[in-house]
Design a protein around this motif. Structure first.
Motif, short mmCIF file in Angstrom:
data_model
loop_
_atom_site.label_atom_id
_atom_site.label_comp_id
_atom_site.label_asym_id
_atom_site.label_seq_id
_atom_site.Cartn_x
_atom_site.Cartn_y
_atom_site.Cartn_z
N UNK A 69 0.84 -1.21 0.00
CA UNK A 69 0.00 0.00 0.00
C UNK A 69 0.87 1.25 0.00
N UNK A 70 1.93 1.26 0.80
CA UNK A 70 2.81 2.43 0.89
C UNK A 70 3.67 2.58 -0.36
N UNK A 71 4.15 1.45 -0.90
CA UNK A 71 4.94 1.51 -2.14
C UNK A 71 4.08 2.07 -3.27
N UNK A 72 2.85 1.57 -3.37
CA UNK A 72 1.95 2.03 -4.42
C UNK A 72 1.62 3.51 -4.27
N UNK A 73 1.34 3.93 -3.04
CA UNK A 73 0.97 5.33 -2.80
C UNK A 73 2.11 6.27 -3.18
#
Length: 456
Positions: A69-73
């Protein structure tokens, strides 16, 4: 032969389509620790900047899946909107979590429900075998429902090196067993009316890979399935060997119109894979023509291939791709490569024959490309092992970052060097582990001692 791509349905993966009328998509896999957001984002950017259209990350557990989720964001905040893929092995629950945050989740039928393989023969009655399939369905349907809700695509990714003991016991180590491992899952997806599915069947052995993908296509056609296919020769290695082996396997299928997305698995930095994959796609029309000319040239069990190329890498890829299927099908077992204005390329011909499993003239290295599961410095270790063993003609050595495919993909290797834990290595003779948990700093020398002792 004129190029005509196999008809497939479209799978939507985030903002791109795979299959259907879409172009052949190019992808790679990160080698960073998926918990390290900054490093993972930076490497994903390098892959995308090189032309990668999808980026895959290993997700060993829920912590890694949640960090997607953090990588994508961060990537989206920086203007990178290419789909991210979570790679899941052994823990089905991790796939459920990853489906919340990624555009696509790869699951491996060999270890999604079945336990890790031990190469033991298991006996099942038909009723007991049917019960095992029910276990798969019980786990898979909730995952499918999550994917439907979040518009997450799925890759059913079968690896020759990680077939379950259950499949191996019933079908043996055969293309039929590999295909059935895939079809068990695919039939459930079809019954559940879930169509954003991509299929892959990979092996380090090009003959196994090509033969099995062809059988999968025929089997899907019989069951009125037309899902898009992802192609790759896993554990292809690096340098010339990795490029030639990939071109023989992937290229053989591309020239037959099979393949909707590809990855060239090199034991190099992942962004280095992208231009090689792109070149294979660009070479399809020319290599279809060259394949037809090479087949017409066959005489006395020999293919004569005449061509030119602007650089050595293009020459390697073009030659291997043009004759890959002919050699895999044993339409000939000898090869002459004539380069216009330069003469014969004997060493290249030998390398292609070795990649097609016909004639071995040098040491064979089966090395994985690395990922977040890799437990040691892969590229440095490959270089050390190759330097010490390069003159051992005919010897096959597997160099694997972890146990996911390690022992299985090394089935036809003489020796294996496999990451067993952080800083720990296990050594194998074929599928048998002979030394466990050796400190990394001692492991290469231990491998060499083992080889020297046996050769005496």
């Amino acid at each position: 032969m004129s190029y005509q791509r196999r008809r497939s349905t479209e799978a939507r993966v985030g903002n791109i389509g795979i299959g259907g009328n879409n172009p052949i998509r190019i992808q790679s896999m990160a080698t960073t620790d998926t918990n390290d957001t900054a490093a993972s984002v930076a490497q994903a950017k390098r892959i995308i900047d090189a032309g990668g259209e999808l980026v895959r990350f290993t997700t060993q557990g829920t912590r890694e899946a949640e960090n997607m989720q953090h990588i994508s964001a961060q990537l989206k905040a920086d203007g990178y909107n290419q789909p991210l893929v979570a790679d899941v092995h052994f823990t089905a629950h991790t796939a459920d979590i990853a489906a919340l945050y990624c555009e696509k989740v790869r699951i491996n039928p060999g270890n999604y429900v079945d336990p890790g393989r031990t190469f033991k023969h298991l006996e099942y009655t038909d009723e007991e075998y049917a019960d095992e399939l029910q276990k798969i369905e019980k786990k898979l349907i909730p995952f499918i429902n999550i994917c439907k809700e979040h518009h997450t695509a799925v890759r059913i990714g079968v690896n020759h090196g990680s077939l379950s003991d259950r499949i191996m016991s019933r079908y043996g180590d055969t293309p039929e067993g590999i295909v059935e491992s895939c079809m068990e899952f695919l039939r459930i997806f079809k019954r559940e009316n879930f169509n954003d599915v991509v299929i892959s069947i990979k092996a380090s052995n090009t003959v196994v890979m090509v033969t099995t993908v062809r059988l999968l296509v025929a089997t899907m056609d019989k069951e009125d399935m037309h899902y898009p296919l992802h192609l790759g020769v896993t554990e292809a290695g690096e340098g010339e060997d990795g490029r030639i082996k990939s071109a023989v396997g992937i290229g053989a299928l591309l020239t037959e119109g099979i393949g909707d997305t590809i990855r060239v698995s090199l034991s190099e930095e992942p962004e280095c894979e992208i231009p090689v994959a792109r070149k294979l796609v660009e070479l399809i029309p020319e290599c279809c023509r060259l394949r037809e000319e090479a087949e017409a040239s066959i005489k006395d069990d020999t293919i004569t291939l005449t061509l030119d190329a602007p650089d050595m890498e293009t020459l390697q890829l073009k030659a291997a791709m043009a004759v890959g299927a002919l050699l895999i099908d044993r339409k000939a077992t000898k090869l002459i490569i004539e380069v216009r204005g330069k003469g014969q390329e004997v060493s290249l011909a030998d390398a292609i024959l070795q990649a097609a499993r016909i004639k071995f003239t040098k040491t064979e290295y089966i090395s994985c490309p690395g990922c977040g599961r890799t437990l040691y410095n892969l590229q440095e270790t490959i270089a050390r092992i190759k330097a010490a063993t390069k003159d051992l003609v005919g010897l096959k050595i597997g160099i694997m970052g972890c146990i996911v495919n390690g022992p299985g993909e090394m089935a036809d290797a003489d020796y294996g060097y496999v990451g067993a834990g952080r800083g720990k290595i296990s050594l194998y003779k074929q599928k048998v582990c002979v030394e466990k948990n050796i400190p990394e700093e001692e492991a290469v020398e231990k491998l060499l001692e083992l080889i020297r002792s046996d050769r005496k």
